[in-house]
Design a protein around this motif. Structure first.
Motif, PDB file in Angstrom:
ATOM      1  N   UNK A 222      -0.441 -66.982 -16.083  1.00 56.64           N
ATOM      2  CA  UNK A 222      -0.713 -68.366 -16.475  1.00 56.64           C
ATOM      3  C   UNK A 222      -2.219 -68.567 -16.609  1.00 56.64           C
ATOM      4  N   UNK A 223      -2.591 -69.671 -17.236  1.00 56.53           N
ATOM      5  CA  UNK A 223      -4.006 -69.926 -17.470  1.00 56.53           C
ATOM      6  C   UNK A 223      -4.613 -68.964 -18.475  1.00 56.53           C
ATOM      7  N   UNK A 224      -3.770 -68.438 -19.361  1.00 55.79           N
ATOM      8  CA  UNK A 224      -4.212 -67.448 -20.354  1.00 55.79           C
ATOM      9  C   UNK A 224      -3.922 -67.980 -21.749  1.00 55.79           C
ATOM     10  N   UNK A 225      -4.921 -67.989 -22.604  1.00 52.36           N
ATOM     11  CA  UNK A 225      -4.760 -68.480 -23.966  1.00 52.36           C
ATOM     12  C   UNK A 225      -4.428 -67.311 -24.888  1.00 52.36           C
ATOM     13  N   UNK A 226      -3.425 -67.509 -25.738  1.00 54.62           N
ATOM     14  CA  UNK A 226      -3.009 -66.456 -26.662  1.00 54.62           C
ATOM     15  C   UNK A 226      -4.149 -66.014 -27.573  1.00 54.62           C
ATOM     16  N   UNK A 227      -5.087 -66.909 -27.838  1.00 50.00           N
ATOM     17  CA  UNK A 227      -6.195 -66.553 -28.718  1.00 50.00           C
ATOM     18  C   UNK A 227      -7.007 -65.376 -28.157  1.00 50.00           C
ATOM     19  N   UNK A 228      -6.968 -65.212 -26.829  1.00 56.31           N
ATOM     20  CA  UNK A 228      -7.656 -64.081 -26.210  1.00 56.31           C
ATOM     21  C   UNK A 228      -6.916 -62.762 -26.473  1.00 56.31           C
ATOM     22  N   UNK A 229      -5.641 -62.864 -26.830  1.00 59.99           N
ATOM     23  CA  UNK A 229      -4.797 -61.690 -26.999  1.00 59.99           C
ATOM     24  C   UNK A 229      -4.485 -61.379 -28.457  1.00 59.99           C
ATOM     25  N   UNK A 230      -4.625 -62.403 -29.325  1.00 57.57           N
ATOM     26  CA  UNK A 230      -4.021 -62.314 -30.649  1.00 57.57           C
ATOM     27  C   UNK A 230      -4.472 -61.078 -31.434  1.00 57.57           C
ATOM     28  N   UNK A 231      -5.766 -60.796 -31.434  1.00 56.40           N
ATOM     29  CA  UNK A 231      -6.279 -59.686 -32.241  1.00 56.40           C
ATOM     30  C   UNK A 231      -5.753 -58.326 -31.783  1.00 56.40           C
ATOM     31  N   UNK A 232      -5.368 -58.238 -30.522  1.00 55.85           N
ATOM     32  CA  UNK A 232      -4.864 -56.960 -30.013  1.00 55.85           C
ATOM     33  C   UNK A 232      -3.431 -57.076 -29.495  1.00 55.85           C
ATOM     34  N   UNK A 233      -2.729 -58.116 -29.968  1.00 50.11           N
ATOM     35  CA  UNK A 233      -1.378 -58.372 -29.467  1.00 50.11           C
ATOM     36  C   UNK A 233      -0.463 -57.169 -29.641  1.00 50.11           C
ATOM     37  N   UNK A 234      -0.589 -56.484 -30.790  1.00 50.86           N
ATOM     38  CA  UNK A 234       0.329 -55.375 -31.053  1.00 50.86           C
ATOM     39  C   UNK A 234      -0.158 -54.063 -30.431  1.00 50.86           C
TER      40      UNK A 234
END
Length: 390
Positions: A222-234
């Motif tokens: 929790x407290x995590x924004x997807x924007x921090x992950x999006x570029x490396x999501x895959x």
């Protein structure tokens, strides 16, 4: 419940949003497919808008306004009953109109009380409403729906001011679906909902979410924004399940989808009860809030104090209600086309599909989405890990 950072570990699924859609999908993937799931949410808690917690006075309240569970789906009840016991509860709402407290949706009692009538049967009430109705040949807007059913006076008393406050638009500017959701009754049934199953999670929504997500293959951050992950999501996971705003996923490429938001004023009062029902609506445009809800009605909690929430609609804030207008639906369709063309991402939930869904509908949508994932795996010959391990 927040998991530790597992560094370069890969997951089978990255699920964005820990509300009903994301939590149900995560549980199904982990328990039925043996999939490793990383579930993230930008808020500091799970449960989405249904999150509840005890306040300083010990009253269990809903941080994002009252959430009343009701459904006609046995499948949804059976699924959620794995994770909670239930407290039977039938929601009743009153409206303050002409300084009187009357049932809403409008029923025979409402008419008798408001207009000093003595309607004794459904037939008499139906005849009375028909005598007040102003037939609309081509029903297009929310205003048309109500005036066609009950006439202009009742429309102005119950719907026009409330709708203007709630949506920031006149009912004549809104799709007919908005007020079509609200029935008019000729009997004396004063329940807000008539679904076959009406109950509240016995220990609250958050406790139910904790049990849904209590699986060794689900890691919650929790407290995590997807924007921090999006570029490396895959790089993190093979597949993304996205339950956030669809326009945000695509960086608002075509512009923002319009939403209405809410501001909440939670107050704890030194009295046993504040109002006679769980919610009281204030349709008058002279009153700045739309409704007041009192949680002890919903939870059955006993205390010498009580907590109430005043709701103020807002143009700014978290997205709650997609605004149902044709031009907004057209804009959504452009984003939906992008979503359909995006590989290895599944869009599910209210915000990702730009629809106003009740909680049970979201659970049903999440279960249906899992079934499609399951069928696709079987069709592609990718045997679920849980099955393969047997």
């Amino acid at each position: 419940m927040t998991g530790e950072n597992r560094g370069t570990s890969r997951y089978d699924y990255l699920v964005v949003g820990a509300g009903f859609a994301g939590s149900v999908i995560s549980e199904r993937l982990a328990s039925q497919h043996g999939a490793r799931v990383l579930l993230i949410d930008r808020r500091p808690h799970i449960g989405g808008n249904a999150y509840d917690e005890p306040n300083e006075a010990g009253i269990l309240y809903h941080k994002y306004g009252p959430h009343i569970f009701h459904t006609n789906s046995d499948q949804v009840v059976d699924y959620l009953s794995q994770f909670t016991e239930w407290r039977p509860y039938e929601h009743r709402v009153r409206a303050v109109v002409r300084n009187k407290l009357v049932p809403i949706p409008i029923n025979r009692t409402t008419l008798n009380k408001l207009f000093d009538l003595d309607l004794e049967t459904d037939e008499e009430a139906a005849e009375y409403l028909a005598s007040r109705a102003d037939p609309v040949a081509d029903i297009q807007t929310s205003e048309d729906v109500v005036i066609n059913a009950v006439g202009r006076e009742l429309y102005e008393l119950f719907f026009q001011g409330y709708t203007r406050k709630q949506w920031g638009l006149d009912p004549s500017e809104l799709d007919k679906s908005v007020t079509a959701r609200i029935p008019t009754r000729t009997n004396t049934d004063d329940r807000y909902f008539t679904d076959t199953f009406q109950a509240m999670p016995r220990d609250g929504y958050t406790a139910m979410f904790e049990r849904i997500l209590d699986h060794p293959l689900i890691e919650v951050r929790t407290g995590v924004d997807f924007r921090e992950f999006k570029d490396r999501a895959h790089e993190i996971a093979d597949h993304v399940v996205y339950t956030g705003p669809i326009d945000e996923y695509f960086d608002h490429r075509f512009g923002k989808l319009p939403y209405r938001s809410l501001k909440f004023d939670h107050q704890t009062l030194q009295q046993d009860r504040f109002q006679e029902t769980g919610t009281v609506n204030y349709p008058s445009p002279e009153v700045p809030y739309t409704r007041i809800s009192e949680y002890k009605h919903l939870t059955g909690q006993e205390s010498d104090v009580t907590t109430v929430t005043y709701e103020y609609p807002s143009a700014e804030g978290d997205p709650y209600y997609p605004i149902p207008r044709p031009e907004n639906q057209e804009l959504f369709k452009r984003y939906e086309a992008l979503a359909d063309a995006t590989e290895n991402v599944t869009f599910v939930g209210r915000l990702a599909t730009y629809r106003y869904y009740n909680m049970d509908q979201i659970v049903g949508q999440a279960l249906a989405t899992f079934r499609r994932i399951d069928e696709r795996k079987q069709r592609d010959g990718l045997q679920p890990a849980a099955v393969a391990a047997e």
